[in-house]
Design an enzyme around this catalytic site. Sequence first.
Site, PDB file in Angstrom:
ATOM      1  N   LYS A 184       0.862  -1.183   0.000  1.00 32.93           N
ATOM      2  CA  LYS A 184       0.000   0.000   0.000  1.00 32.93           C
ATOM      3  C   LYS A 184       0.894   1.228   0.000  1.00 32.93           C
ATOM      4  O   LYS A 184       1.910   1.262   0.719  1.00 32.93           O
ATOM      5  CB  LYS A 184      -0.899  -0.024   1.242  1.00 32.93           C
ATOM      6  CG  LYS A 184      -1.947   1.078   1.302  1.00 32.93           C
ATOM      7  CD  LYS A 184      -2.835   0.922   2.543  1.00 32.93           C
ATOM      8  CE  LYS A 184      -3.928   1.983   2.597  1.00 32.93           C
ATOM      9  NZ  LYS A 184      -4.799   1.821   3.789  1.00 32.93           N
ATOM     10  N   SER A 187      -9.777   1.648   2.884  1.00 31.14           N
ATOM     11  CA  SER A 187      -8.928   2.448   2.035  1.00 31.14           C
ATOM     12  C   SER A 187      -7.875   1.647   1.260  1.00 31.14           C
ATOM     13  O   SER A 187      -7.348   2.133   0.262  1.00 31.14           O
ATOM     14  CB  SER A 187      -8.210   3.491   2.885  1.00 31.14           C
ATOM     15  OG  SER A 187      -7.307   2.861   3.785  1.00 31.14           O
ATOM     16  N   SER A 210      -9.933  -0.736   7.034  1.00 34.45           N
ATOM     17  CA  SER A 210      -9.327  -0.525   5.714  1.00 34.45           C
ATOM     18  C   SER A 210      -8.622  -1.734   5.124  1.00 34.45           C
ATOM     19  O   SER A 210      -8.243  -1.708   3.953  1.00 34.45           O
ATOM     20  CB  SER A 210      -8.352   0.649   5.765  1.00 34.45           C
ATOM     21  OG  SER A 210      -9.063   1.857   5.755  1.00 34.45           O
TER      22      SER A 210
END
Lengths: 485, 476
Positions: A78, A153, A177
């Site tokens: 990420k 997210s 997330s």
Amino acid sequence: MELNQLTIHELQEKIKNGQTSATQIVESVFSRIGVVEERVHSYIRLMKDQALSAAKKADEDIKIGAIKPLTGIPLALKDIVCTKGIPTTCGSHILHNFVPPYDATVVEKLRDAGAVFVGKANMDEFAMGSSTETSWFGVTRNPWDLERIPGGSSGGSATAVAADECIASIGSDTGGSIRQPAALCGVVGLKPTYGRVSRFGLIAFASSLDQIGPFTKDVEDCAIMMNVLAGYDPRESTSVQAEVPDYRQFVGKDITGWKIGIPKEYFIEGIDPEVAASVKKAIAVIEKCGGQCVDISLPHTEYCLAVYYIIAPAEASSNLARYDGVKYGLRTSEARDLLDMYKKTRTQGFGNEVKRRIMIGTYALSSGYYDAYYKKASQVRALIKQDFAEAFKKCDVILTPTTPTPAFKIGEKMDNPLQMYLSDLFTISSNLAGIPGISVPCGFTAAGLPVGVQFLAGHFEEGKLIQIASAYEKNANLAKRRPQL
Amino acid sequence: MEFETVIGLEVHAQLLTDTKIFCNCSTKFGGTPNSHACPVCLGMPGVLPVLNKKVVEYGMKMSLATNCTINKSCSFARKNYFYPDLPKGYQISQYAYPLSEHGYVFLEVDGAQKKIGITRIHMEEDAGKLLHDEHNPVSYVDLNRAGVPLIEIVSEPDMRTPTEAADYLKRLHEILVYLEICDGNMEEGSFRCDANVSIRPKGQEEFGTRAELKNMNSFRNVQRALEYEVKRQQYIVENGGKIVQETRLWDDAQGVTNSMRSKEEAHDYRYFPDPDLVPIIVDDAWIEVMRKELPELPMAKRERFVKDYQIPAYDAGVLTADKALSNYYEEVVRLCASPKAASNWVMGDVLRFLNEERRDIRNCPVTAASLAEMIRLIEDGTISGKMAKDIVEEMYKTGSAPKTIIAEKGMVQITDEGALLKTISAIIDANPNQLQDYRGGKDKLFGFFVGQVMKATQGKANPQIVNELLKKMLAG
């Protein structure tokens, strides 16, 4: 099966048996990326050259028999974890040109374990969002239905695994997330106990809630990843010096006699009926495995969302103050004076959702409002923690749906932040309590959208989560499906 | 109307730890801009603070030395505001749960001991510095100082005059320096002070509206700024005006304070607990370890000097005002065993030389051993006190030992009675008129003969022996 479709443990077998090489695996991942990435958009940045040279090095290690836990395994990171010398943007314009001079602890650990990094995965800006639509670099699409969001997210990390654009990936979870996009994309996602995995080098959203964790194709891979990620880090004050077990030993272990808590507050009206049905089936599977379901109550559940949306923005408003145009990242070119530079840089650099949360957080901490908001929220947070402590006296793990609905349409909730916030209804409580949670695929809706079931356990009981998730995965007999891309 | 002044001080002391409070960067003053900086103190994304334990220990020492109660648990908070020298956009400080509270120190006011309360002592990080280009509209940021540990010592509003405030400040300063936790350098900013000052009609309980004064970088300036501010406030009140709550900056050149910002413009710092740091738990055992490490403090040393060395309280005060000076003095005493003489030489000559050059005792060319040796040479009669005056000056100039100087300049005192008798006889023979007058009752002429002997011996004659011999011989 293509190499890029396999799990970590399957690839490890092939590597050990000399059936494949790290280079072949990486090449197969990049060839898949070449086909689907344009449609899915999992990545903000690809690292092909670095990946190929890392694979070459892995192959040299393999030749001399120096095989480490993740040797030659292509992973996505990420874009919230700092990578030395490689831009790390957090999905934001304000950091679009930021190149960290350091690696996050997890990046060091993964590299030391032999992993190969494929690229930096897309995400909601500063991890604020549940759909990966707030990224400055554009939306990520759900591989199961390109009209739909992948969750967020950590959307890019979830889709990269779901679309076989990597073998496993790293995400971060502040209110769901990791688990929410894992559920919506049909992969396994674990949020560890707060303090279990180092936050050093993880760009902060809400420091008391943030935690790094893995996305994988199955539960055994999740255990393999956790063996590398978990552990004390002297560079983080909130890191906990607790023993790290071999998580792989929990894979395939029996759960007969376990008490499974079913919190009534999580099975409420408003849950999508297909999601509810899938989770009910999951409960039946767990019972078949020897688990005993017990009704429990987490009485302060109704306050979780409110508490979260005070504490997380409050911390964020302070954490994001450093993006001021002075030292790195975006600086406006049209400032008259210092104040003007601050205002214009931040106006241009942050997106709407980030601005909204900075304003909420700033307000909640303001003189005269602190007691009513931040302080009160902190007090209720202690009660939420207490709820779980009480609940775990009655059960070994808690079972809930991961999300109230399957993946929704792109754009559907962008104009309604409150609706968007509800996507994290079932995942937020464990961040507030600091306990670990895992989402495991538990079927599909009629339209072919994945559904996830969530297990929660007490602090540092990730082993229990892997044990029950693995038992469930083995006995659920879900049809093996792959997204049609 | 008669007014009473009310003053409270907030003192920031930079701690002498080798490394910064939350990272391993050096705390050294100076250095190329941003050379003592790392991702942590530069406030880069994703990095985290880890507390330097030494900072807590130094803070504990100051707390114990000022009679504060150390809290069993304390924690850090974020003070949020934007400024380019503050890389994270917040300062890590302490707010609701400081390191220690409820302390005090004593001051001597009009011959009596006055207790000044200390509200709290807390730990925090320093900010960086801005450098403004004089020729271009450009400013630069130097973050070498960002993250250097500070303790803030907040007093109660217990001081009633600018002199008391300056005395209190000196008291804190000497304690910090004695503890060796702060170098006390006000010009470099390692010891800084803000003052809250208000006035009220004598007899009134309620406090007046206060002004906060900043930018006073010496004891003298603190006192001057306060004196100015008190006069300013009195003038306003006496002319029917109202004091406004505000922050004012001291202008050293003009000798005035100017408004910097009003209460309305004050920051809302939005303090909240720093989630990146865990509470600091202090147990009794740790406190005891720190207590045992405390050195003798200035007040105790002062009392001991008066008692053990039999020197006046004033001398003891001067000699203990600086720890290095007190150590120097004690070393001289240890080597010469004459505390009073040592005190006179240190205070009289050595300090005068140092003050003339604004030099520190630590860089004094006259070592304690040399000074002690010189005092012994006076006492065993090798040199006279008068010669010593010249010798000590020479010692200060050259850094040489007294014996070397004496040998080089042939300054040994003449104590040989035979040799002196010869000289005296010759002088008496050469001055028959004076002799006659002396014997006739002009006692004052004795001095004339002493002078002649000294002149003939180039001042090296032992004055006591000269006196004795002259008396006998002049008597006839």
